[in-house]
Design a protein around this motif. Structure first.
Motif, PDB file in Angstrom:
ATOM      1  N   ARG A   6      -4.913 -39.112  13.560  1.00 54.97           N
ATOM      2  CA  ARG A   6      -4.329 -40.545  13.569  1.00 54.97           C
ATOM      3  C   ARG A   6      -4.067 -40.824  12.293  1.00 54.97           C
ATOM      4  O   ARG A   6      -4.615 -40.409  11.352  1.00 54.97           O
ATOM      5  N   ALA A   7      -2.889 -41.474  12.274  1.00 55.15           N
ATOM      6  CA  ALA A   7      -2.370 -41.769  10.778  1.00 55.15           C
ATOM      7  C   ALA A   7      -1.614 -43.135  10.863  1.00 55.15           C
ATOM      8  O   ALA A   7      -0.678 -43.381  11.971  1.00 55.15           O
ATOM      9  N   THR A   8      -1.613 -44.052  10.163  1.00 53.96           N
ATOM     10  CA  THR A   8      -0.743 -45.066   9.955  1.00 53.96           C
ATOM     11  C   THR A   8      -0.352 -45.283   8.584  1.00 53.96           C
ATOM     12  O   THR A   8      -1.184 -45.404   7.697  1.00 53.96           O
ATOM     13  N   LEU A   9       0.854 -45.933   8.344  1.00 52.68           N
ATOM     14  CA  LEU A   9       1.478 -46.438   7.059  1.00 52.68           C
ATOM     15  C   LEU A   9       2.349 -47.514   7.181  1.00 52.68           C
ATOM     16  O   LEU A   9       3.163 -47.459   8.109  1.00 52.68           O
TER      17      LEU A   9
END
Lengths: 433, 189
Positions: free
Chosen positions: B158-161
């Motif tokens: 999972r990744a968020t930016l």
């Protein structure tokens, strides 16, 4: 500083396993939240294996505790998510896909569904200065499809809201529209710089805005979607907007491009919410212009329209801004919808009589010379009201959020956390994300 | 699957050129991305932040190689995006940092989970091995950001930016930055 110019070889594949599960693209924030479907799928298998291992090893205290986490909590953990995002991602009826919304057949009318495609465009303010405040959210709901696929074959596929939608036209809407027309006529004599904030039950707010639409530009602020178990009956507001869509379109083309705004709210946006097992929290907080924005819009007088003069006049989420508007020099007054009624000439008028109607500016001295006021008992307290800031309720921080169960290993949303037998809960188990 | 979490948030004086550089990257259409595209997005974001080191004001970063902690902390890191609670609800007015002196700020946040034991995770563990006395030094943030391109997104579940704000007129004010929504940010030394 050394920066590689190419990604690592293993990342240079041409697959696209990252699925966007959350996205914001607004003036205040922009960004996305992604999950790697490939890893989630792989870990799901591993997760089940680990569950079995935990069961077998459950004799010891530590292992027993682990099993309690893995099995007792259904291999999930709780996460709070914005309700609207869940609906946009998984469908308007998230967690209750086998249910729908209902309309009282007595007050429904026919309509051309193809007009829904124009709903956002026709309800968007023409005046560019007002567009930043417009919330298309509710009007985007009817034809919206889930952004993420349903992965569980057991869950009913969500249908679009438009399939259930029927325009409504109720007696209270008819009265509100007539009151709106009466207000528009009255305020035409008040000169420039007058705006309205309409804070009635959604359908009545829409109808009042329709009555005002020849002279005031509606700025709809509805920031939620309907839901079969929604705390806020937003489907009724949407149905009222669909009913009045032709009226808004016609008025927009005929109205002055510099018409002042009427900000339109749904008073049920903060309806009581107590049972998460039976209700979906589609409540929302009003986002009305800040005091400095009001100055930029050259608004000097504001009429806040409420259902009746029964306390509280203003809802807590707008109280701070209304008070701020007053502090910045605007004259902010309230008026009660139920002070309007049929007069002896057959028209709906302020105070329910021609004399009271003509004495309107005796209560709201925005015309000079002001006539002597004629008592309107149903509006006395509203006319005397002045804005003051109501302390925010700490629970407002949770408005419009839903607790969901998230698969501990894959990060996939299993469904709404609240459990009660029936379709509202884990019937949507297996949603990716 | 055992996981670690890496996350970083930087508050900078509002820089319209940074906003203009990151917005199209974050607006790129499409619901799906390849690991390579994710790598490009993160690496470019890190590079833009490194180029503007003199605008850094405060920040916070985390690295934990603990699955339970990672699972619990990740929702906190994406909270501002999900709830939009760090973003202003109304515009703050025009940003005129070169004329009015009215400070305006922006934040850029990146967070991801990493498969524990993978090369990328071990590399970030090494990069983030910082003595406590230097946790909030600019050189530390630089070291951590320089480590970002070593992340192989094939091992990122999972990744968020995200960036607050998107538009200049909605930049954060000094009062916003003093509020409870950003109280966890530490001045960068």
């Amino acid at each position: 500083m050394t920066m590689p110019t190419n990604p690592p070889a293993s990342a240079r594949d041409n697959k696209n396993p990252f699925v966007r599960e959350g996205h914001a693209d607004k003036p205040g924030i922009i960004g996305s939240h992604w999950w790697n479907q490939e890893l989630a799928d792989a870990s799901k298998l591993k997760s089940r294996r680990q569950t079995i291992v935990a069961l077998v090893a459950g004799a010891g205290v530590v292992a027993a505790a682990y099993a309690a986490i893995v099995l007792g909590q259904d291999d999930t953990y709780e996460q709070t998510r914005r309700s609207l995002d869940l609906q946009r991602d998984f469908g308007w009826s998230f967690g209750a896909t086998s249910e729908t919304v209902a309309f009282d057949a007595l007050y429904t009318t026919t309509y051309a569904r193809e007009a829904l495609a124009r709903l956002v465009a026709e309800l968007t303010p023409r005046n560019g200065a007002l567009q930043p405040w417009f919330m298309p959210t509710l009007f985007q709901a009817p034809e919206a499809l889930p952004r993420l696929p349903l992965s569980s074959p057991d869950s009913p596929a969500p249908t679009v809201l438009a399939a259930a939608l029927r325009p409504i036209h109720t007696p209270s809407m008819i009265l509100a529209e007539a009151a709106g027309a009466a207000l528009a006529d009255l305020l035409a004599a008040a000169g420039n710089g007058v705006a309205l904030v309409v804070d009635l039950d959604g359908p009545d707010s829409v109808a009042l805005a329709a009555g005002l639409a020849d002279r005031f530009e509606p700025v709809f602020l509805f920031d939620n979607w309907p839901h079969p178990k929604g705390v806020v009956p937003a489907h009724l507001t949407l149905a009222a907007a669909v009913y009045h869509q032709p009226r808004f379109a016609q008025a927009a083309s005929a109205r002055s491009p510099n018409a002042p705004p009427v900000f339109v709210l749904d008073r049920k946006r903060l309806a009581p919410y107590s049972d998460e097992a039976e209700q979906f929290d589609n409540r929302w907080l009003a986002k009305i212009p800040a005091p400095e924005d009001l100055v930029k819009l050259e608004i000097k007088r504001v009429l806040y329209v409420v259902p009746s003069q029964t306390a509280p006049i203003e809802l807590r989420d707008v109280s701070g801004h209304l008070a701020g508007w007053a502090r910045s020099g605007a004259e902010v007054r309230a008026i009660a919808l139920d002070a309007f009624g049929p007069a002896e000439d057959g028209k709906v008028r302020f105070g329910g009589s021609v004399a009271a109607h003509e004495g309107f500016f005796g209560h709201y001295p925005w015309r000079s010379p002001a006539p002597p006021p004629v008592p309107v008992p149903k509006n006395d307290q509203a006319a005397a009201w002045r804005p003051r800031e109501i302390p925010q309720d700490p629970s407002d921080l949770r408005v419009g959020f839903t607790v969901v169960d998230v698969d501990r290993d894959t990060g996939a949303i299993v469904g709404p956390h609240a459990f009660r037998s029936g379709s509202y809960n884990r019937s949507s188990g297996g949603w990716g994300g | 699957m055992e996981k670690s979490i890496f996350a970083l948030e930087l508050c900078l004086r509002f820089d319209p050129t940074l906003s203009a550089a990151l917005t199209p990257l974050l607006q790129k259409p499409g619901e799906r991305r390849s690991p390579g595209e994710m790598w490009t997005l993160w690496s470019q974001a890190a590079r833009h932040l490194l180029f503007r080191k003199n605008a850094w004001v405060s920040g916070c970063w985390d690295f934990w190689d603990d699955t339970l902690k990672a699972n619990r902390m990740y929702p906190d890191w994406i909270g501002s995006l999900l709830r939009e609670d760090g973003a202003r609800a109304t515009p703050s007015g025009g940003n005129e940092p070169y004329r009015s002196g009215a400070d305006r700020f922006m934040t850029v946040t990146m967070a991801c989970l990493l498969i524990r034991g993978s090369d990328s995770e071990r590399k970030m563990a090494y990069v983030c091995e910082i003595p406590e006395s230097r946790l909030w030094h600019a050189s530390t943030f630089q070291r951590v950001l320089e480590g970002v391109p070593s992340i192989n997104f094939a091992v990122v579940p999972r990744a968020t930016l995200y960036m607050i704000p998107r538009d200049e007129g909605w930049a954060l004010t000094a009062e916003d930055m003093r509020g409870p929504k950003f109280e966890y940010l530490r001045p960068i030394l």
